[in-house]
Scaffold this motif. Structure first.
Motif, PDB file in Angstrom:
ATOM      1  N   PHE A 147       0.824  -1.210   0.000  1.00 22.48           N
ATOM      2  CA  PHE A 147       0.000   0.000   0.000  1.00 22.48           C
ATOM      3  C   PHE A 147       0.860   1.263   0.000  1.00 22.48           C
ATOM      4  O   PHE A 147       0.643   2.173  -0.804  1.00 22.48           O
ATOM      5  CB  PHE A 147      -0.950   0.005   1.198  1.00 22.48           C
ATOM      6  CG  PHE A 147      -1.729   1.291   1.351  1.00 22.48           C
ATOM      7  CD1 PHE A 147      -2.633   1.692   0.366  1.00 22.48           C
ATOM      8  CD2 PHE A 147      -1.559   2.107   2.459  1.00 22.48           C
ATOM      9  CE1 PHE A 147      -3.346   2.887   0.485  1.00 22.48           C
ATOM     10  CE2 PHE A 147      -2.268   3.293   2.589  1.00 22.48           C
ATOM     11  CZ  PHE A 147      -3.159   3.683   1.602  1.00 22.48           C
ATOM     12  N   LEU A 183      -6.565  -4.886  -2.835  1.00 14.83           N
ATOM     13  CA  LEU A 183      -5.478  -5.551  -2.127  1.00 14.83           C
ATOM     14  C   LEU A 183      -5.572  -7.054  -2.309  1.00 14.83           C
ATOM     15  O   LEU A 183      -6.674  -7.621  -2.296  1.00 14.83           O
ATOM     16  CB  LEU A 183      -5.531  -5.236  -0.629  1.00 14.83           C
ATOM     17  CG  LEU A 183      -5.096  -3.851  -0.165  1.00 14.83           C
ATOM     18  CD1 LEU A 183      -5.492  -3.649   1.292  1.00 14.83           C
ATOM     19  CD2 LEU A 183      -3.601  -3.659  -0.321  1.00 14.83           C
ATOM     20  N   CYS A 197      -1.046  -4.091  -4.366  1.00 14.41           N
ATOM     21  CA  CYS A 197      -2.031  -3.038  -4.106  1.00 14.41           C
ATOM     22  C   CYS A 197      -2.178  -2.198  -5.376  1.00 14.41           C
ATOM     23  O   CYS A 197      -1.191  -1.720  -5.933  1.00 14.41           O
ATOM     24  CB  CYS A 197      -1.579  -2.160  -2.948  1.00 14.41           C
ATOM     25  SG  CYS A 197      -2.670  -0.743  -2.670  1.00 14.41           S
TER      26      CYS A 197
END
Length: 201
Positions: A147, A183, A197
């Motif tokens: 992320f 995700l 991500c």
């Protein structure tokens, strides 16, 4: 989106190593050669070569944002990310910002989750049976790394500033910024996790 992962040949000869360097720009070549360990240079070289082949480029030329995330020169439509750990290198390309992280499951002091992860993530790990906690830690770690790499801020973004929950084996992001993303995480061989991500712009 396209993902390629490859195992590194640590027995690659120095002659082949030098030959493969000829496909890399001088700037990236110097970065690769700065590593003290040959294994680290190989990991970096593999990532660049995989990216080059995926994009069918003659040579890899990159620029870096203020947080150090690499971007292609003269091609802002293609987003990519590279990760390596142990024997594996993974490269992802997409039309939206992408982060990818591969991590070897190794010995770890799980108490560091209390310092670096969010309260909910730490409680989730502790709620599991002892034998499942290490895998859960590394699964969350790769997801969080993916992320922040997609965001392009690297570790300038604190790992405890957002939460990833695993609900019915599906990772879900909880963030004050209300960032939406896709995700995913999976096991690579026995001792590695890989997370991806994709940010929804």
């Amino acid at each position: 989106m396209k993902i390629i992962k490859e195992k590194i040949d640590f027995n690659l000869s120095k002659e082949k190593f030098q030959y493969f360097l000829t496909f890399i720009s001088e700037k990236e070549k110097n970065k690769i050669l700065k590593y003290r360990n040959y294994e680290d240079s190989l990991r970096s070289l593999y990532g660049k070569l995989i990216l080059k082949n995926m994009l069918k480029l003659d040579e890899i030329q990159l620029k870096y944002n203020k947080w150090g995330k690499p971007e292609l020169i003269n091609n802002s439509r293609i987003h990519f990310n590279i990760s390596h750990s142990g024997e594996w290198v993974a490269v992802g390309i997409a039309t939206k910002p992408i982060g990818i992280d591969v991590q070897k499951v190794d010995k770890i002091d799980l108490s560091i989750a209390k310092s670096f992860f969010s309260k909910d993530e730490n409680e989730y790990i502790l709620s599991l049976c002892q034998s499942s906690r290490k895998d859960a830690f590394f699964k969350l770690w790769t997801l969080k790394e993916a992320f922040i790499k997609a965001k392009g801020k690297g570790l300038y973004m604190p790992l405890d500033s957002f939460t990833i929950k695993i609900l019915n084996d599906k990772p879900i992001l909880y963030s004050d910024e209300n960032k939406r993303c896709q995700l995913s995480v999976k096991q690579v061989e026995k001792d590695y996790f890989m997370a991806i991500c994709i940010l929804e712009e």
